[in-house]
Design a protein around this motif. Structure first.
Motif, PDB file in Angstrom:
ATOM      1  N   ALA A   1      -5.336  -3.928  -0.941  1.00  0.00           N
ATOM      2  CA  ALA A   1      -3.884  -3.924  -0.766  1.00  0.00           C
ATOM      3  C   ALA A   1      -3.433  -5.253  -0.185  1.00  0.00           C
ATOM      4  CB  ALA A   1      -3.475  -2.785   0.156  1.00  0.00           C
ATOM      5  N   ALA A   2      -2.295  -5.714  -0.654  1.00  0.00           N
ATOM      6  CA  ALA A   2      -1.739  -6.950  -0.103  1.00  0.00           C
ATOM      7  C   ALA A   2      -1.472  -6.747   1.384  1.00  0.00           C
ATOM      8  CB  ALA A   2      -0.459  -7.308  -0.839  1.00  0.00           C
ATOM      9  N   PRO A   3      -1.809  -7.728   2.212  1.00  0.00           N
ATOM     10  CA  PRO A   3      -1.670  -7.552   3.653  1.00  0.00           C
ATOM     11  C   PRO A   3      -0.236  -7.354   4.132  1.00  0.00           C
ATOM     12  CG  PRO A   3      -2.283  -9.810   3.119  1.00  0.00           C
ATOM     13  CD  PRO A   3      -2.335  -9.022   1.847  1.00  0.00           C
ATOM     14  N   ASP A   4       0.748  -7.753   3.331  1.00  0.00           N
ATOM     15  CA  ASP A   4       2.134  -7.611   3.763  1.00  0.00           C
ATOM     16  C   ASP A   4       2.754  -6.269   3.377  1.00  0.00           C
ATOM     17  OD1 ASP A   4       1.957  -8.382   1.084  1.00  0.00           O
ATOM     18  OD2 ASP A   4       3.928  -9.310   1.107  1.00  0.00           O
ATOM     19  N   ILE A   5       1.987  -5.386   2.752  1.00  0.00           N
ATOM     20  CA  ILE A   5       2.486  -4.065   2.393  1.00  0.00           C
ATOM     21  C   ILE A   5       2.094  -3.080   3.487  1.00  0.00           C
ATOM     22  CG2 ILE A   5       2.354  -2.167   0.744  1.00  0.00           C
ATOM     23  CD1 ILE A   5       1.904  -4.271  -1.441  1.00  0.00           C
ATOM     24  N   ASP A   6       3.094  -2.472   4.092  1.00  0.00           N
ATOM     25  CA  ASP A   6       2.871  -1.526   5.186  1.00  0.00           C
ATOM     26  C   ASP A   6       2.705  -0.126   4.604  1.00  0.00           C
ATOM     27  OD1 ASP A   6       2.822  -0.011   7.476  1.00  0.00           O
ATOM     28  OD2 ASP A   6       4.649  -0.863   8.326  1.00  0.00           O
ATOM     29  N   THR A   7       1.467   0.208   4.215  1.00  0.00           N
ATOM     30  CA  THR A   7       1.209   1.500   3.590  1.00  0.00           C
ATOM     31  C   THR A   7       1.462   2.661   4.545  1.00  0.00           C
ATOM     32  OG1 THR A   7      -1.157   1.286   4.091  1.00  0.00           O
ATOM     33  CG2 THR A   7      -0.424   0.592   1.889  1.00  0.00           C
ATOM     34  N   ASP A   8       1.250   2.461   5.832  1.00  0.00           N
ATOM     35  CA  ASP A   8       1.522   3.535   6.796  1.00  0.00           C
ATOM     36  C   ASP A   8       3.017   3.865   6.821  1.00  0.00           C
ATOM     37  OD1 ASP A   8      -1.116   3.937   7.597  1.00  0.00           O
ATOM     38  OD2 ASP A   8      -0.989   2.393   9.143  1.00  0.00           O
ATOM     39  N   ARG A   9       3.864   2.841   6.777  1.00  0.00           N
ATOM     40  CA  ARG A   9       5.306   3.072   6.770  1.00  0.00           C
ATOM     41  C   ARG A   9       5.734   3.764   5.485  1.00  0.00           C
ATOM     42  NH1 ARG A   9       9.468   1.360   4.319  1.00  0.00           N
ATOM     43  NH2 ARG A   9       8.406  -0.355   3.317  1.00  0.00           N
ATOM     44  N   ILE A  10       5.228   3.287   4.349  1.00  0.00           N
ATOM     45  CA  ILE A  10       5.564   3.917   3.076  1.00  0.00           C
ATOM     46  C   ILE A  10       5.108   5.373   3.088  1.00  0.00           C
ATOM     47  CG2 ILE A  10       5.147   3.943   0.576  1.00  0.00           C
ATOM     48  CD1 ILE A  10       4.868   0.858   0.760  1.00  0.00           C
ATOM     49  N   TRP A  11       3.908   5.642   3.595  1.00  0.00           N
ATOM     50  CA  TRP A  11       3.395   7.009   3.657  1.00  0.00           C
ATOM     51  C   TRP A  11       4.342   7.891   4.475  1.00  0.00           C
ATOM     52  CZ3 TRP A  11      -0.061   9.695   1.072  1.00  0.00           C
ATOM     53  CH2 TRP A  11      -0.401  10.951   1.546  1.00  0.00           C
ATOM     54  N   LYS A  12       4.751   7.390   5.634  1.00  0.00           N
ATOM     55  CA  LYS A  12       5.617   8.178   6.518  1.00  0.00           C
ATOM     56  C   LYS A  12       6.992   8.420   5.908  1.00  0.00           C
ATOM     57  CE  LYS A  12       3.234   6.774  10.672  1.00  0.00           C
ATOM     58  NZ  LYS A  12       3.228   5.865  11.823  1.00  0.00           N
TER      59      LYS A  12
ATOM     60  N   CYS B   1       5.821   9.999   1.567  1.00  0.00           N
ATOM     61  CA  CYS B   1       4.748  10.917   1.177  1.00  0.00           C
ATOM     62  C   CYS B   1       4.469  12.055   2.153  1.00  0.00           C
ATOM     63  CB  CYS B   1       3.454  10.130   0.980  1.00  0.00           C
ATOM     64  SG  CYS B   1       3.624   8.655  -0.058  1.00  0.00           S
ATOM     65  N   ILE B   2       4.705  11.805   3.430  1.00  0.00           N
ATOM     66  CA  ILE B   2       4.293  12.739   4.474  1.00  0.00           C
ATOM     67  C   ILE B   2       4.973  14.101   4.371  1.00  0.00           C
ATOM     68  CG2 ILE B   2       5.952  12.150   6.274  1.00  0.00           C
ATOM     69  CD1 ILE B   2       3.541  12.032   8.215  1.00  0.00           C
TER      70      ILE B   2
ATOM     71  N   ASN C   1      -2.282  13.994   7.185  1.00  0.00           N
ATOM     72  CA  ASN C   1      -3.674  13.783   6.789  1.00  0.00           C
ATOM     73  C   ASN C   1      -3.943  14.059   5.314  1.00  0.00           C
ATOM     74  OD1 ASN C   1      -4.551  13.126   9.486  1.00  0.00           O
ATOM     75  ND2 ASN C   1      -4.226  15.278   9.953  1.00  0.00           N
ATOM     76  N   GLY C   2      -2.887  14.160   4.515  1.00  0.00           N
ATOM     77  CA  GLY C   2      -3.048  14.331   3.075  1.00  0.00           C
ATOM     78  C   GLY C   2      -3.398  15.728   2.619  1.00  0.00           C
ATOM     79  N   ASP C   3      -3.357  16.702   3.514  1.00  0.00           N
ATOM     80  CA  ASP C   3      -3.800  18.047   3.157  1.00  0.00           C
ATOM     81  C   ASP C   3      -2.748  19.140   3.333  1.00  0.00           C
ATOM     82  OD1 ASP C   3      -3.741  17.955   5.919  1.00  0.00           O
ATOM     83  OD2 ASP C   3      -5.654  18.991   6.189  1.00  0.00           O
ATOM     84  N   MET C   4      -1.484  18.765   3.502  1.00  0.00           N
ATOM     85  CA  MET C   4      -0.459  19.763   3.793  1.00  0.00           C
ATOM     86  C   MET C   4      -0.107  20.618   2.574  1.00  0.00           C
ATOM     87  SD  MET C   4       3.006  19.357   5.993  1.00  0.00           S
ATOM     88  CE  MET C   4       4.103  18.573   4.850  1.00  0.00           C
ATOM     89  N   GLY C   5       0.038  20.034   1.406  1.00  0.00           N
ATOM     90  CA  GLY C   5       0.259  20.793   0.184  1.00  0.00           C
ATOM     91  C   GLY C   5       1.618  21.437   0.024  1.00  0.00           C
TER      92      GLY C   5
END
Length: 116
Positions: free
Chosen positions: A35-46, A49-50, A56-60
């Motif tokens: 992943a490009a270092p300037d992409i904040d995947t944690d922020r995008i996830w929150k 996706c969350i 933890n990816g298991d909520m469904g």
């Protein structure tokens, strides 16, 4: 107005949620690159996706895939994030995220299944 707000909020959560393991119909060409270092995947996830996949990816929620059990490869994950799932549960993010962000998020989802 107070009655409309919960309904609107519920509709937004449903629209934002991701989904199950479907057969990819149009998997784009992709490389397994860091992943490009300037992409904040944690922020995008929150932000994106969350609500359906959980912390933890298991909520469904609403049929979202359990990413702790998913064994799909990078090409499949990029396709699902880009185009959404065939059953319509997973939202397509091709008009929301850049191709680089999609690639980074596909890689980010791999961390939930330590057995890959």
């Amino acid at each position: 107005m107070k009655r409309l707000f919960p309904l609107l909020l519920f509709a937004l959560v449903i629209l934002a949620c991701g989904g199950g393991e479907e057969t990819a119909s149009e998997a784009p060409e992709t490389e397994d690159v860091a992943a490009a270092p300037d992409i904040d995947t944690d922020r995008i996830w929150k932000v994106r996706c969350i609500a359906c996949h959980g912390l933890n990816g298991d909520m469904g929620t609403n049929g979202a895939a359990n990413l702790q059990e998913a064994t799909s490869d990078m090409a499949y994950r990029v396709n699902i994030i880009t185009n959404g799932s065939e059953n319509g549960v997973m939202t397509a993010f091709k008009d929301i995220l850049t191709p680089e962000e999609i690639q980074a998020m596909a890689k980010h989802t791999m961390q939930f299944n330590e057995n890959l």
